[in-house]
Motif scaffolding. Sequence first.
Motif, PDB file in Angstrom:
ATOM      1  N   ALA A 123     -49.560 -13.424 -49.812  1.00 45.95           N
ATOM      2  CA  ALA A 123     -48.969 -14.718 -49.441  1.00 45.95           C
ATOM      3  C   ALA A 123     -49.283 -15.736 -50.525  1.00 45.95           C
ATOM      4  O   ALA A 123     -50.229 -15.570 -51.305  1.00 45.95           O
ATOM      5  N   TRP A 124     -48.471 -16.794 -50.576  1.00 45.95           N
ATOM      6  CA  TRP A 124     -48.700 -17.873 -51.528  1.00 45.95           C
ATOM      7  C   TRP A 124     -49.672 -18.893 -50.932  1.00 45.95           C
ATOM      8  O   TRP A 124     -49.558 -19.279 -49.778  1.00 45.95           O
ATOM      9  N   THR A 125     -50.640 -19.310 -51.736  1.00 45.37           N
ATOM     10  CA  THR A 125     -51.635 -20.271 -51.287  1.00 45.37           C
ATOM     11  C   THR A 125     -51.055 -21.688 -51.286  1.00 45.37           C
ATOM     12  O   THR A 125     -49.973 -21.942 -51.820  1.00 45.37           O
ATOM     13  N   ALA A 126     -51.789 -22.599 -50.723  1.00 49.40           N
ATOM     14  CA  ALA A 126     -51.467 -24.023 -50.858  1.00 49.40           C
ATOM     15  C   ALA A 126     -51.805 -24.447 -52.282  1.00 49.40           C
ATOM     16  O   ALA A 126     -52.622 -23.810 -52.958  1.00 49.40           O
ATOM     17  N   PRO A 127     -51.182 -25.516 -52.786  1.00 48.80           N
ATOM     18  CA  PRO A 127     -51.503 -25.981 -54.140  1.00 48.80           C
ATOM     19  C   PRO A 127     -52.982 -26.333 -54.277  1.00 48.80           C
ATOM     20  O   PRO A 127     -53.577 -26.953 -53.397  1.00 48.80           O
ATOM     21  N   LYS A 128     -53.560 -25.923 -55.402  1.00 54.36           N
ATOM     22  CA  LYS A 128     -54.961 -26.216 -55.686  1.00 54.36           C
ATOM     23  C   LYS A 128     -55.052 -26.989 -56.993  1.00 54.36           C
ATOM     24  O   LYS A 128     -54.369 -26.653 -57.966  1.00 54.36           O
ATOM     25  N   ILE A 129     -55.880 -28.023 -57.025  1.00 53.40           N
ATOM     26  CA  ILE A 129     -56.069 -28.810 -58.246  1.00 53.40           C
ATOM     27  C   ILE A 129     -56.867 -27.985 -59.256  1.00 53.40           C
ATOM     28  O   ILE A 129     -57.949 -27.491 -58.957  1.00 53.40           O
ATOM     29  N   ILE A 130     -56.316 -27.851 -60.463  1.00 51.76           N
ATOM     30  CA  ILE A 130     -57.011 -27.141 -61.535  1.00 51.76           C
ATOM     31  C   ILE A 130     -57.816 -28.112 -62.384  1.00 51.76           C
ATOM     32  O   ILE A 130     -58.958 -27.860 -62.729  1.00 51.76           O
ATOM     33  N   ILE A 131     -57.204 -29.238 -62.735  1.00 53.06           N
ATOM     34  CA  ILE A 131     -57.912 -30.250 -63.511  1.00 53.06           C
ATOM     35  C   ILE A 131     -57.297 -31.610 -63.220  1.00 53.06           C
ATOM     36  O   ILE A 131     -56.073 -31.769 -63.171  1.00 53.06           O
ATOM     37  N   ALA A 132     -58.153 -32.599 -62.988  1.00 47.88           N
ATOM     38  CA  ALA A 132     -57.707 -33.946 -62.638  1.00 47.88           C
ATOM     39  C   ALA A 132     -58.802 -34.934 -63.000  1.00 47.88           C
ATOM     40  O   ALA A 132     -59.962 -34.566 -63.195  1.00 47.88           O
ATOM     41  N   SER A 133     -58.420 -36.212 -63.082  1.00 53.38           N
ATOM     42  CA  SER A 133     -59.382 -37.246 -63.422  1.00 53.38           C
ATOM     43  C   SER A 133     -58.852 -38.588 -62.969  1.00 53.38           C
ATOM     44  O   SER A 133     -57.642 -38.808 -62.932  1.00 53.38           O
ATOM     45  N   GLU A 134     -59.772 -39.497 -62.624  1.00 53.04           N
ATOM     46  CA  GLU A 134     -59.377 -40.865 -62.306  1.00 53.04           C
ATOM     47  C   GLU A 134     -59.193 -41.698 -63.576  1.00 53.04           C
ATOM     48  O   GLU A 134     -58.599 -42.774 -63.535  1.00 53.04           O
ATOM     49  N   LYS A 135     -59.675 -41.185 -64.723  1.00 51.76           N
ATOM     50  CA  LYS A 135     -59.604 -41.910 -65.983  1.00 51.76           C
ATOM     51  C   LYS A 135     -58.532 -41.352 -66.915  1.00 51.76           C
ATOM     52  O   LYS A 135     -57.802 -42.100 -67.556  1.00 51.76           O
ATOM     53  N   TYR A 136     -58.433 -40.011 -66.994  1.00 50.59           N
ATOM     54  CA  TYR A 136     -57.560 -39.372 -67.978  1.00 50.59           C
ATOM     55  C   TYR A 136     -56.343 -38.721 -67.323  1.00 50.59           C
ATOM     56  O   TYR A 136     -56.348 -38.428 -66.126  1.00 50.59           O
ATOM     57  N   GLU A 137     -55.335 -38.471 -68.159  1.00 46.82           N
ATOM     58  CA  GLU A 137     -54.141 -37.759 -67.717  1.00 46.82           C
ATOM     59  C   GLU A 137     -54.213 -36.305 -68.165  1.00 46.82           C
ATOM     60  O   GLU A 137     -54.637 -36.004 -69.284  1.00 46.82           O
ATOM     61  N   TYR A 138     -53.758 -35.401 -67.290  1.00 42.53           N
ATOM     62  CA  TYR A 138     -53.657 -33.977 -67.609  1.00 42.53           C
ATOM     63  C   TYR A 138     -52.287 -33.482 -67.161  1.00 42.53           C
ATOM     64  O   TYR A 138     -51.959 -33.567 -65.974  1.00 42.53           O
ATOM     65  N   ASN A 139     -51.498 -32.995 -68.106  1.00 37.25           N
ATOM     66  CA  ASN A 139     -50.170 -32.508 -67.736  1.00 37.25           C
ATOM     67  C   ASN A 139     -49.633 -31.523 -68.772  1.00 37.25           C
ATOM     68  O   ASN A 139     -50.350 -31.126 -69.695  1.00 37.25           O
ATOM     69  N   ASP A 140     -48.375 -31.129 -68.627  1.00 35.33           N
ATOM     70  CA  ASP A 140     -47.719 -30.141 -69.506  1.00 35.33           C
ATOM     71  C   ASP A 140     -48.487 -28.818 -69.569  1.00 35.33           C
ATOM     72  O   ASP A 140     -48.816 -28.321 -70.652  1.00 35.33           O
ATOM     73  N   PRO A 141     -48.786 -28.190 -68.436  1.00 34.20           N
ATOM     74  CA  PRO A 141     -49.524 -26.921 -68.473  1.00 34.20           C
ATOM     75  C   PRO A 141     -48.677 -25.782 -69.048  1.00 34.20           C
ATOM     76  O   PRO A 141     -47.465 -25.723 -68.837  1.00 34.20           O
ATOM     77  N   PHE A 142     -49.325 -24.886 -69.782  1.00 37.50           N
ATOM     78  CA  PHE A 142     -48.651 -23.693 -70.288  1.00 37.50           C
ATOM     79  C   PHE A 142     -49.702 -22.631 -70.577  1.00 37.50           C
ATOM     80  O   PHE A 142     -50.744 -22.929 -71.161  1.00 37.50           O
ATOM     81  N   LEU A 143     -49.425 -21.395 -70.182  1.00 38.93           N
ATOM     82  CA  LEU A 143     -50.361 -20.294 -70.368  1.00 38.93           C
ATOM     83  C   LEU A 143     -50.177 -19.639 -71.740  1.00 38.93           C
ATOM     84  O   LEU A 143     -49.059 -19.534 -72.249  1.00 38.93           O
ATOM     85  N   SER A 144     -51.278 -19.192 -72.319  1.00 39.38           N
ATOM     86  CA  SER A 144     -51.209 -18.407 -73.545  1.00 39.38           C
ATOM     87  C   SER A 144     -50.529 -17.076 -73.250  1.00 39.38           C
ATOM     88  O   SER A 144     -50.446 -16.646 -72.088  1.00 39.38           O
ATOM     89  N   PRO A 145     -50.015 -16.380 -74.261  1.00 41.53           N
ATOM     90  CA  PRO A 145     -49.304 -15.123 -74.016  1.00 41.53           C
ATOM     91  C   PRO A 145     -50.113 -14.090 -73.223  1.00 41.53           C
ATOM     92  O   PRO A 145     -49.555 -13.338 -72.423  1.00 41.53           O
ATOM     93  N   ASP A 146     -51.434 -14.051 -73.438  1.00 44.78           N
ATOM     94  CA  ASP A 146     -52.266 -13.096 -72.710  1.00 44.78           C
ATOM     95  C   ASP A 146     -52.765 -13.640 -71.372  1.00 44.78           C
ATOM     96  O   ASP A 146     -53.464 -12.938 -70.638  1.00 44.78           O
ATOM     97  N   GLY A 147     -52.430 -14.886 -71.055  1.00 45.83           N
ATOM     98  CA  GLY A 147     -52.840 -15.473 -69.780  1.00 45.83           C
ATOM     99  C   GLY A 147     -54.298 -15.863 -69.700  1.00 45.83           C
ATOM    100  O   GLY A 147     -54.774 -16.288 -68.645  1.00 45.83           O
ATOM    101  N   LYS A 148     -55.032 -15.778 -70.818  1.00 43.12           N
ATOM    102  CA  LYS A 148     -56.461 -16.053 -70.785  1.00 43.12           C
ATOM    103  C   LYS A 148     -56.802 -17.514 -71.043  1.00 43.12           C
ATOM    104  O   LYS A 148     -57.954 -17.925 -70.882  1.00 43.12           O
ATOM    105  N   ARG A 149     -55.815 -18.269 -71.481  1.00 43.39           N
ATOM    106  CA  ARG A 149     -56.029 -19.694 -71.692  1.00 43.39           C
ATOM    107  C   ARG A 149     -54.936 -20.485 -70.983  1.00 43.39           C
ATOM    108  O   ARG A 149     -53.774 -20.071 -70.971  1.00 43.39           O
ATOM    109  N   LEU A 150     -55.319 -21.617 -70.414  1.00 44.13           N
ATOM    110  CA  LEU A 150     -54.364 -22.568 -69.864  1.00 44.13           C
ATOM    111  C   LEU A 150     -54.375 -23.788 -70.771  1.00 44.13           C
ATOM    112  O   LEU A 150     -55.375 -24.505 -70.855  1.00 44.13           O
TER     113      LEU A 150
END
Length: 302
Positions: free
Chosen positions: A88-115
């Motif tokens: 089953a699909w989980t509910a959305p989970k926060i991976i990275i967030a901040s009250e000071k900084y912005e985090y966006n434009d996620p993309f996985l490396s070809p091997d999936g080992k880096r976000l």
Amino acid sequence: MNRLRAVFALMVIATGSLFAQTAIPAASMYLNQSRPGMTPKVFAPDRVSLKDHYEYGSVFSNDGKEFYYAVIINSKPQIRCIRFEKNAWTAPKIIIASEKYEYNDPFLSPDGKRLYFISDRSANGQGQKKDFDIWYIERKQDGWSDVPINAGPAINSEKNEYYMSFTKNGTMYFSSNGGTSAATDKNYDIRSSAYSKGKFQAFRKLSGNVNTENYEADVFVSPDEQYVIFCAERPEGLGAGDLYISFKSKTGEWQKAKNMGSIINTGGYEFCPFVTSDGKYLFFSRDGDIFWVKAEVIETLR
């Protein structure tokens, strides 16, 4: 179709090693959403593209079991993930967030080992926010590493770097306004940087068939490096920002980019393109929602 439901692990090759992996049932792919045709439609309006939030910049993992996207909360973008676990699909989970900084434009490396993602965080994550750089976190057994790592000086400049994607051999395509003056800092261009010996090499700008004196950013490169789709703000566009596409010629040169037309572009702002690893669907963002459409639209533009 039955083999997709098999309980036995499939052996797949990734980064030179083998690991066990069970496939997702076909009906469960893409968050159980009904598939689009040649007309774009909002993706997962009941789970991702919510009316009271601004979502953009999405990517599926190669195995289809993870969906990453950005959402603006309290004026600050954060990165979330929905996973396929225990059938089953989980509910959305926060991976990275901040009250000071912005985090966006996620993309996985070809091997999936880096976000990978972009952020205006300071170098140590404590000081005042700065220009946008490309960063990444690394996959661990129990999730992702806590401290982002800067992608380095071959990628990042004293100005902004936006939205990255990768060829199958690890070459990064991204956009930057590095090197511009105060008068020309809206002139973002698309660049590429090969990955060799554990680090990114000096970048190269794509030719004038892709880059102009206008804004070009949010580039998706096909894994075989045969086409790029990107957002551009051009006087002849259909809206504030349109998606354009450039194909490689038989001699390996980027051909003159063309507007993807009214099937994709509207009077709004289209950006953040992504094509799924099975080559079936094109995802993109428009004015606070994530859309998807059959990737066959790409072939109609050749």
